[in-house]
Structures are given as C-alpha cells and as structure tokens.
Design a protein around this motif. Structure first.
Motif, mmCIF file in Angstrom:
data_model
loop_
_atom_site.group_PDB
_atom_site.id
_atom_site.type_symbol
_atom_site.label_atom_id
_atom_site.label_comp_id
_atom_site.label_asym_id
_atom_site.label_seq_id
_atom_site.Cartn_x
_atom_site.Cartn_y
_atom_site.Cartn_z
ATOM 1 N N GLU A 6 0.835 -1.212 0.000
ATOM 2 C CA GLU A 6 0.000 0.000 0.000
ATOM 3 C C GLU A 6 0.870 1.264 0.000
ATOM 4 O O GLU A 6 0.565 2.244 -0.668
ATOM 5 N N VAL A 7 1.945 1.221 0.749
ATOM 6 C CA VAL A 7 2.783 2.422 0.876
ATOM 7 C C VAL A 7 3.600 2.660 -0.394
ATOM 8 O O VAL A 7 3.682 3.787 -0.888
ATOM 9 N N PHE A 8 4.203 1.601 -0.917
ATOM 10 C CA PHE A 8 5.123 1.764 -2.055
ATOM 11 C C PHE A 8 4.443 1.588 -3.407
ATOM 12 O O PHE A 8 5.039 1.862 -4.447
ATOM 13 N N GLY A 9 3.203 1.096 -3.376
ATOM 14 C CA GLY A 9 2.482 0.880 -4.632
ATOM 15 C C GLY A 9 3.063 -0.253 -5.451
ATOM 16 O O GLY A 9 2.802 -0.370 -6.647
ATOM 17 N N ARG A 10 3.899 -1.079 -4.838
ATOM 18 C CA ARG A 10 4.405 -2.275 -5.527
ATOM 19 C C ARG A 10 4.718 -3.379 -4.520
ATOM 20 O O ARG A 10 4.892 -3.109 -3.331
ATOM 21 N N ASP A 11 4.778 -4.557 -5.068
ATOM 22 C CA ASP A 11 4.933 -5.740 -4.231
ATOM 23 C C ASP A 11 6.409 -5.957 -3.872
ATOM 24 O O ASP A 11 7.231 -6.131 -4.770
ATOM 25 N N LEU A 12 6.715 -5.936 -2.592
ATOM 26 C CA LEU A 12 8.109 -6.146 -2.188
ATOM 27 C C LEU A 12 8.322 -7.566 -1.649
ATOM 28 O O LEU A 12 9.355 -7.864 -1.067
ATOM 29 N N SER A 13 7.314 -8.435 -1.875
ATOM 30 C CA SER A 13 7.393 -9.776 -1.279
ATOM 31 C C SER A 13 8.511 -10.617 -1.896
ATOM 32 O O SER A 13 8.916 -11.624 -1.335
ATOM 33 N N LYS A 14 9.038 -10.159 -3.048
ATOM 34 C CA LYS A 14 10.141 -10.919 -3.675
ATOM 35 C C LYS A 14 11.388 -10.943 -2.777
ATOM 36 O O LYS A 14 12.269 -11.765 -2.966
ATOM 37 N N TYR A 15 11.458 -10.018 -1.821
ATOM 38 C CA TYR A 15 12.629 -9.974 -0.938
ATOM 39 C C TYR A 15 12.433 -10.806 0.337
ATOM 40 O O TYR A 15 13.347 -10.950 1.134
ATOM 41 N N GLU A 16 11.195 -11.324 0.485
ATOM 42 C CA GLU A 16 10.852 -11.963 1.760
ATOM 43 C C GLU A 16 11.671 -13.209 2.058
ATOM 44 O O GLU A 16 12.138 -13.394 3.179
ATOM 45 N N GLU A 17 11.846 -14.034 1.001
ATOM 46 C CA GLU A 17 12.509 -15.321 1.224
ATOM 47 C C GLU A 17 13.942 -15.119 1.738
ATOM 48 O O GLU A 17 14.365 -15.729 2.714
ATOM 49 N N GLU A 18 14.686 -14.228 1.048
ATOM 50 C CA GLU A 18 16.076 -14.015 1.486
ATOM 51 C C GLU A 18 16.114 -13.374 2.877
ATOM 52 O O GLU A 18 16.961 -13.712 3.698
ATOM 53 N N ALA A 19 15.174 -12.457 3.142
ATOM 54 C CA ALA A 19 15.129 -11.812 4.464
ATOM 55 C C ALA A 19 14.847 -12.843 5.553
ATOM 56 O O ALA A 19 15.452 -12.810 6.628
ATOM 57 N N GLU A 20 13.941 -13.772 5.244
ATOM 58 C CA GLU A 20 13.589 -14.796 6.242
ATOM 59 C C GLU A 20 14.771 -15.685 6.557
ATOM 60 O O GLU A 20 14.977 -16.088 7.691
ATOM 61 N N GLU A 21 15.546 -15.996 5.536
ATOM 62 C CA GLU A 21 16.733 -16.835 5.742
ATOM 63 C C GLU A 21 17.731 -16.162 6.685
ATOM 64 O O GLU A 21 18.253 -16.779 7.608
ATOM 65 N N ILE A 22 17.969 -14.877 6.436
ATOM 66 C CA ILE A 22 18.923 -14.129 7.281
ATOM 67 C C ILE A 22 18.372 -14.029 8.701
ATOM 68 O O ILE A 22 19.086 -14.225 9.680
ATOM 69 N N SER A 23 17.079 -13.750 8.794
ATOM 70 C CA SER A 23 16.434 -13.619 10.098
ATOM 71 C C SER A 23 16.500 -14.925 10.887
ATOM 72 O O SER A 23 16.756 -14.929 12.091
ATOM 73 N N ILE A 44 12.048 -8.289 8.291
ATOM 74 C CA ILE A 44 11.720 -8.522 6.875
ATOM 75 C C ILE A 44 11.343 -7.199 6.197
ATOM 76 O O ILE A 44 11.775 -6.904 5.078
ATOM 77 N N ILE A 45 10.578 -6.377 6.909
ATOM 78 C CA ILE A 45 10.186 -5.065 6.366
ATOM 79 C C ILE A 45 11.432 -4.220 6.106
ATOM 80 O O ILE A 45 11.610 -3.635 5.031
ATOM 81 N N LEU A 46 12.305 -4.159 7.089
ATOM 82 C CA LEU A 46 13.518 -3.340 6.988
ATOM 83 C C LEU A 46 14.376 -3.804 5.802
ATOM 84 O O LEU A 46 14.826 -2.988 4.990
ATOM 85 N N TYR A 47 14.563 -5.092 5.704
ATOM 86 C CA TYR A 47 15.384 -5.647 4.615
ATOM 87 C C TYR A 47 14.769 -5.306 3.252
ATOM 88 O O TYR A 47 15.465 -4.839 2.341
ATOM 89 N N ALA A 48 13.473 -5.517 3.124
ATOM 90 C CA ALA A 48 12.793 -5.287 1.838
ATOM 91 C C ALA A 48 12.884 -3.822 1.419
ATOM 92 O O ALA A 48 13.132 -3.508 0.243
ATOM 93 N N VAL A 49 12.727 -2.925 2.369
ATOM 94 C CA VAL A 49 12.744 -1.490 2.022
ATOM 95 C C VAL A 49 14.167 -1.043 1.656
ATOM 96 O O VAL A 49 14.350 -0.278 0.713
#
Ligand SMILES: C[S@@+](CC[C@H](N)C(=O)[O-])C[C@H]1O[C@@H](n2cnc3c(N)ncnc32)[C@H](O)[C@@H]1O
Length: 199
Positions: A6-23, A44-49
């Motif tokens: 909603e905030v960025f107007g685009r889907d940032l979920s493509k970064y989720e998998e790598e963020a989850e691994e690091i987390s 995950i939010i911080l990494y994606a942004v």
C-alpha cells in the motif's frame, strides 16, 4: 495498519525469502537472549525497504546484539550504514553488534556515544536516505532524533521508528511536520514509517 504494498504501490514480497533466511540465522544465534532485538516481521520489512530503495546512507540508533544492523547491511548493495550506540559491551559481556558477520563490516561505521551527542555531528555533512530509531525510547530522545535527521533526510527518504507506542513523540512529530505516520507492524509496541515526500 498498512502494508508495504500500500505504501510503495508495488509488491516487495520478492525480498521476503532471502530476508527470512537471514532472520532465521540470527534467531538461531540469539536463542532466547536479547528479546529487545528487532522482531521477525520488522526485520523482513527493513530488509525489503533497504533493497527496494538502494540507499547510499543509512543511519540507525540502537545496535544491541546487531539484528537490525545485520538486516540493513545484508540488504545494502552500495553505500554505508552508520550505527550509533551508547555502549561497546552488552549486558552479557558480548561485544555490541556481535551478530554482524565479518564480511559485512567493511560498509559498517560504528559510533559510540549517546545519540543526542553523536547524531547532529554525523548528519551535518550528509544526506540521509534511511534512518532507523531503536535507541532510547523517551519522548525527548525520540523527538531529538527525528527532528535532527529530518533536516538532513533527502526527499523520498524514509524514517523507521521501532517501539512506536513507547512514547507520543512519533505522533507529535508527524503533526509538527504535517506528514503521515504508517504503522507496519504490531509486534513489540509497533513499527512506524515516515516518508519525506516532495513539497
Ligand atoms: C532495543 S536495543 C537495539 C536493538 C537492535 N536494533 C537490534 O535489532 O538488535 C537498544 C540499544 O540502544 C542503546 N541505547 C540506549 N540509549 C541510547 C542513547 N541515548 N543513544 C544511543 N544508544 C542508546 C542501548 O545500549 C541498546 O543497545
């Protein structure tokens, strides 16, 4: 509560998998220690942004064991992370930011001191792309950090505020600047984000 989409107007979920691994790796190392470190959803939010914005200058206050630092540094493709914390040793004797892997430390600048003493000098000569507040959550300190960084935040720059509900400072600040406060997570007192739009 808002989503990044909603905030960025685009889907940032493509970064989720790598963020989850690091987390997950961070959580393995942490076990039950340092419960005040950034929670999983916020990591995950911080990494994606950071990935999405490709910043040159990121600043954070509050390093602790180094969870947020590791997430930011892992996402940084260029540029540097400046981290401010008041102490070099943690309560269990470990070094501040001990979680940050050696291979990421080349783009990490650690500043020891209270943010109120360090931040103004640090931002004087630079334009900040992303700022994360996660240090002393008193009204005075949060107001000081937000006001100090705001004047040096580039247009389109982003401020994250951890433990959003711990003081009224974030709400007071957005009223003062007539900007919007997004709420991105409910975990551990909330996670807020402010975008510095063009005026
Ligand atoms: C919640 S922890 C930070 C956790 C870290 N962001 C993470 O994800 O691992 C808060 C940190 O802020 C530091 N701190 C407290 N007051 C401070 C101040 N006035 N200026 C700078 N750092 C401060 C503490 O030493 C502590 O390490």
């Amino acid at each position: 509560m808002e989503t990044l989409k909603e905030v960025f107007g685009r889907d940032l979920s493509k970064y989720e998998e790598e963020a989850e691994e690091i987390s997950l790796e961070l959580s393995r190392k942490l076990g039950n220690s340092f419960p005040y470190a950034l929670t999983k959803q916020k990591r995950i939010i911080l990494y994606a942004v950071v990935k999405q914005c490709n910043p040159e200058i990121v600043i954070e206050t509050g390093v602790g064991p180094g969870v947020s630092s590791t997430m930011i540094l892992s996402a940084l493709e260029r540029g540097v992370l400046h981290s401010i914390d008041v102490r070099e040793k943690l309560e269990n004797g470990m070094a501040l930011g001990f979680l940050v892997p050696e291979r990421l430390r080349g783009k990490w600048r650690l500043h020891i001191g209270r943010s109120i003493d360090v931040l103004a000098n640090l931002v004087r000569e630079i334009e900040v792309d992303i700022f994360l507040h996660d240090s002393e959550h008193t009204f005075e300190n949060v107001m000081f950090e937000l006001r100090t960084v705001w004047d040096h935040l580039r247009t389109g720059g982003i401020i994250f505020i951890d433990n959003l509900d711990f003081t009224d400072a974030p709400r007071t600040f957005v009223k003062e600047k007539k900007v919007r406060l997004y709420r991105l997570s409910e975990e551990a007192g909330g996670f807020g984000m402010i975008v510095k739009e063009a005026r």
